[in-house]
Design an enzyme around this catalytic site. Structure first.
Site, short mmCIF file in Angstrom:
data_model
loop_
_atom_site.label_atom_id
_atom_site.label_comp_id
_atom_site.label_asym_id
_atom_site.label_seq_id
_atom_site.Cartn_x
_atom_site.Cartn_y
_atom_site.Cartn_z
N GLY A 107 -10.79 -12.95 -6.80
CA GLY A 107 -11.74 -12.09 -7.49
C GLY A 107 -11.95 -12.61 -8.90
O GLY A 107 -11.11 -13.35 -9.42
N LYS B 84 -23.15 -21.81 10.37
CA LYS B 84 -24.00 -22.47 11.35
C LYS B 84 -23.26 -22.86 12.64
O LYS B 84 -23.73 -22.61 13.75
CB LYS B 84 -24.61 -23.73 10.71
CG LYS B 84 -25.74 -24.33 11.50
CD LYS B 84 -26.98 -23.53 11.26
CE LYS B 84 -28.24 -24.18 11.71
NZ LYS B 84 -29.40 -23.35 11.35
N GLU C 60 -8.07 -21.41 1.80
CA GLU C 60 -9.25 -21.35 2.70
C GLU C 60 -10.25 -22.47 2.46
O GLU C 60 -11.09 -22.73 3.32
CB GLU C 60 -9.95 -19.99 2.56
CG GLU C 60 -10.68 -19.73 1.24
CD GLU C 60 -9.78 -19.24 0.11
OE1 GLU C 60 -8.56 -19.46 0.18
OE2 GLU C 60 -10.31 -18.66 -0.85
N CYS D 36 -4.93 -16.05 -4.86
CA CYS D 36 -5.41 -16.11 -6.24
C CYS D 36 -5.37 -14.72 -6.89
O CYS D 36 -4.29 -14.20 -7.10
CB CYS D 36 -6.81 -16.73 -6.27
SG CYS D 36 -7.22 -17.34 -7.91
N TYR D 37 -6.51 -14.11 -7.16
CA TYR D 37 -6.47 -12.75 -7.73
C TYR D 37 -5.64 -11.84 -6.82
O TYR D 37 -4.91 -10.98 -7.29
CB TYR D 37 -7.89 -12.18 -7.88
CG TYR D 37 -7.93 -10.75 -8.37
CD1 TYR D 37 -8.05 -10.47 -9.73
CD2 TYR D 37 -7.81 -9.68 -7.48
CE1 TYR D 37 -8.06 -9.16 -10.18
CE2 TYR D 37 -7.82 -8.37 -7.92
CZ TYR D 37 -7.95 -8.11 -9.26
OH TYR D 37 -7.95 -6.81 -9.71
N GLY E 275 -37.67 -20.42 17.56
CA GLY E 275 -37.13 -21.41 18.48
C GLY E 275 -35.99 -22.20 17.84
O GLY E 275 -35.34 -22.99 18.48
N GLY E 276 -35.76 -21.96 16.56
CA GLY E 276 -34.62 -22.57 15.88
C GLY E 276 -33.35 -21.88 16.36
O GLY E 276 -33.42 -20.81 16.97
N VAL E 277 -32.20 -22.49 16.10
CA VAL E 277 -30.96 -21.96 16.67
C VAL E 277 -30.67 -20.53 16.19
O VAL E 277 -30.27 -19.68 16.98
CB VAL E 277 -29.76 -22.92 16.45
CG1 VAL E 277 -29.55 -23.25 15.01
CG2 VAL E 277 -28.49 -22.38 17.04
N ASP E 278 -30.93 -20.25 14.93
CA ASP E 278 -30.56 -18.92 14.42
C ASP E 278 -31.37 -17.81 15.08
O ASP E 278 -30.81 -16.83 15.59
CB ASP E 278 -30.73 -18.86 12.89
CG ASP E 278 -29.93 -19.94 12.18
OD1 ASP E 278 -28.98 -20.45 12.80
OD2 ASP E 278 -30.26 -20.27 11.03
N SER E 279 -32.70 -17.96 15.07
CA SER E 279 -33.49 -16.87 15.66
C SER E 279 -33.30 -16.82 17.18
O SER E 279 -33.36 -15.75 17.77
CB SER E 279 -34.98 -16.99 15.28
OG SER E 279 -35.56 -18.15 15.81
N SER E 280 -33.02 -17.96 17.79
CA SER E 280 -32.80 -17.96 19.24
C SER E 280 -31.51 -17.21 19.60
O SER E 280 -31.48 -16.43 20.56
CB SER E 280 -32.69 -19.39 19.78
OG SER E 280 -33.90 -20.07 19.55
N HIS F 187 -6.22 -21.66 -3.40
CA HIS F 187 -7.08 -21.16 -2.32
C HIS F 187 -6.84 -21.95 -1.02
O HIS F 187 -7.38 -23.04 -0.86
CB HIS F 187 -8.54 -21.29 -2.72
CG HIS F 187 -8.95 -20.32 -3.77
ND1 HIS F 187 -9.42 -19.07 -3.47
CD2 HIS F 187 -8.90 -20.40 -5.12
CE1 HIS F 187 -9.67 -18.42 -4.59
NE2 HIS F 187 -9.36 -19.20 -5.61
#
Ligand code: XMP
Length: 513
Positions: free
Chosen positions: A55, A369, A174, A82-83, A227-232, A172
């Site tokens: 944070g 993604k 991560e 961290c925080y 038709g892109g991966v996200d909207s599909s 961190h």
């Protein structure tokens, strides 16, 4: 099925969703919730572990985020980052110091030494690089704690009270820059919390579908499907959740790659949603006639897209929810909070002004993604759509240099299809992050058969990049390029020369326009 669950308690750090993602990578289900979440609600979650995030504030300030200290009495293992580590120390009676000129503030890559007897560092190398980013430092430990890692400046690089299963890292784990960070999180989840790793993308799909059903209830939703991966993937998820109460509008501007419009239609036409494909190719070509200036092309396409979408949406009437395929990097890039609304349809240049809806739904908002691709696979989405490379909203219009004609679109589609097929055949399709053909506006002299030709030069482009902000040209083997070049010149009319673009970004951009 009830999954093992870990809570990520959000203290306002910038990497919170990255922590969530790492936990998911270990096949453990997690939820991110505010530090303000009432402790009774946390108790009721039946948790295997809690992770306190970083944070931006100092823990000793009045207005810094502080969780209810009762959280320490739940008997649940805690990892503070961290925080989060500082809050753990502070909350249990230790001391946090502020940076001064010779304090232990550290930023960036730092060598750190680990006590590998600690469960957190078990099986790891004794020394490696960690990513530090802190002004404050742990000055005095609470009773029962000890140091388990140190750097040159920081005697308490990591701390722990193994009896109570409380752990903290000043760095961190991560982020990728922390060399053994992924394994440290794994040690916390498996060795400290006793998780088994029972969560998969299939379970994510189940949970997300259930939540969408609860949220949308009997309402109607509308999705602009590119038709892109996200909207599909968003479409597939919604199709499972609400079926016929979803309408997808797929505006085919005629500037898609070869067969792409049909592939999108095939993937969704029978999925139980109302699928509307608008074949607007002629309309777009008409608007683009004689236009060569790249920005003008983009503007025309963006505007026309919205017009077509609006006309179709009007036919449907009022919808309750507008679905967006926003993913987490979009959210980060635009700043948190209301950002997703601003980002909507970034592909097509803005949200239609009139579309009448109550609320926006973003089912992929928390995914990265590659997780979206994994979800697409889990949902049984066609591989071709799941692994689609990024494709610019204006499509082939910005890969045809100069003015656009139907013939040029056809030439480029055919040449690009050969390039893609050969890259796939050489098994390079998942290594090269984006690759495509560009029809230059240049013609040159060649010889074919015994005759002279005067035809177009086609450029091939292939780049390796992680963020698409900078990119290097891909070192595609010569024999693959040779095959592509041969096939294109032989199989596609009006091309007699093929070149490979060997510029990086910067100074070039990935697309040519
Ligand atoms: P450039 O050419 O700027 O491209 O290096 C970076 C990435 O963005 C994609 N791109 C677009 N994506 N709408 C999009 O959704 C657009 O108008 C657009 N223009 C470029 C490009 O394909 C590359 O992946």
């Amino acid at each position: 099925m009830q999954h093992e669950k870990v809570l990520i308690l959000d203290f306002g750090g910038q990497y919170n969703q990255l922590i969530a993602r790492r936990v998911r990578e270990h096949n453990v289900y997690c939820e991110v919730k505010s530090y303000k979440t009432p402790v009774e609600e946390i108790r009721a979650m039946d948790l295997k572990g809690i992770i306190f995030t970083g944070g931006p504030k100092s823990v000793y300030l009045e207005d810094s985020p502080k969780a209810d200290k009762e959280i320490f009495n739940l008997g649940v293992p805690i990892l503070g980052i961290c925080y989060g580590a500082q809050f753990l120390v502070y909350g249990l009676g230790g001391e946090i110091g502020a940076a001064d000129k010779d304090s232990a503030a550290e930023f960036g890559r730092t060598d750190c030494n680990f006590d590998t007897k600690s469960l957190l560092f078990k099986g790891l190398k004794k020394k490696s690089v960690v990513w530090m980013s802190h002004n404050d430092y742990i000055k005095k430990l609470p009773d029962g704690f000890r140091s388990s890692a140190h750097s040159e400046k920081c005697p308490f690089g990591a701390i722990e009270n193994p009896e109570r299963k409380f752990y903290g890292t000043q760095f961190h784990p991560e982020v990728n820059h922390t060399e053994q960070g992924f394994d440290m999180l794994g040690n916390f989840l498996f060795k400290v919390c006793g998780c088994k790793g029972d969560w998969t993308m299939e379970s994510y799909a189940e949970t997300a579908t259930r939540e969408l059903r609860e949220k949308i209830g009997g309402g109607k939703a509308l999705l602009a499907l590119s038709g892109g991966v996200d909207s599909s993937v968003a479409c597939k998820l919604l199709a499972n959740a609400i079926g016929g109460r979803l309408t997808c509008i797929f505006v085919d501007h005629g500037l898609m790659r070869k067969n792409e419009g049909d592939e999108v239609e095939a993937a969704f036409a029978d999925s139980g949603v109302n699928f509307v494909r608008v074949n607007a190719g002629e309309r777009f070509l008409k608007k683009l006639k004689g236009v060569s200036e790249p920005e003008k092309k983009r503007k025309i396409i963006g505007e026309e897209f919205i017009r077509v979408f609006e006309e179709e949406a009007k036919k449907i009437g009022k919808v309750d929810f507008l679905v967006q395929g926003t993913i987490y990097p979009d959210v980060i890039e635009s700043g948190l909070g209301d950002a997703a609304v601003i980002k909507s349809h970034h592909n097509v240049g803005g949200l239609p002004s009139y579309v009448d809806f109550k609320e926006i739904v973003e089912p992929l908002r928390l995914l990265f993604k590659d997780e979206v691709r994994a979800l697409g696979t889990a949902l049984g989405l066609d591989e071709k759509l799941v692994w689609r490379q990024p494709f610019p909203g204006p499509g082939l219009a910005i890969r045809i240099i100069g003015d656009i004609t139907e013939d040029k679109v056809k030439i480029l589609q055919d040449a690009d299809a050969i390039f893609r097929a050969e890259i796939a055949a050489a098994k390079l399709d998942r290594d090269i992050n984006q690759y495509f053909a560009v029809l230059t506006d240049m013609r040159s002299v060649g010889v074919m058969g015994d005759g002279r030709t005067y035809d177009y030069t086609l450029a091939l482009r292939g780049v390796s990049t992680t963020d698409f902000m900078t990119a290097d040209f891909s070192r595609i083997p010569y024999d693959v390029l040779e095959k592509v070049s041969n096939r294109i010149v032989n199989e596609v009319g009006n091309i007699n020369r093929v070149v490979y673009d060997i510029t990086s970004k910067p100074p070039a951009t990935i697309e040519w326009e």
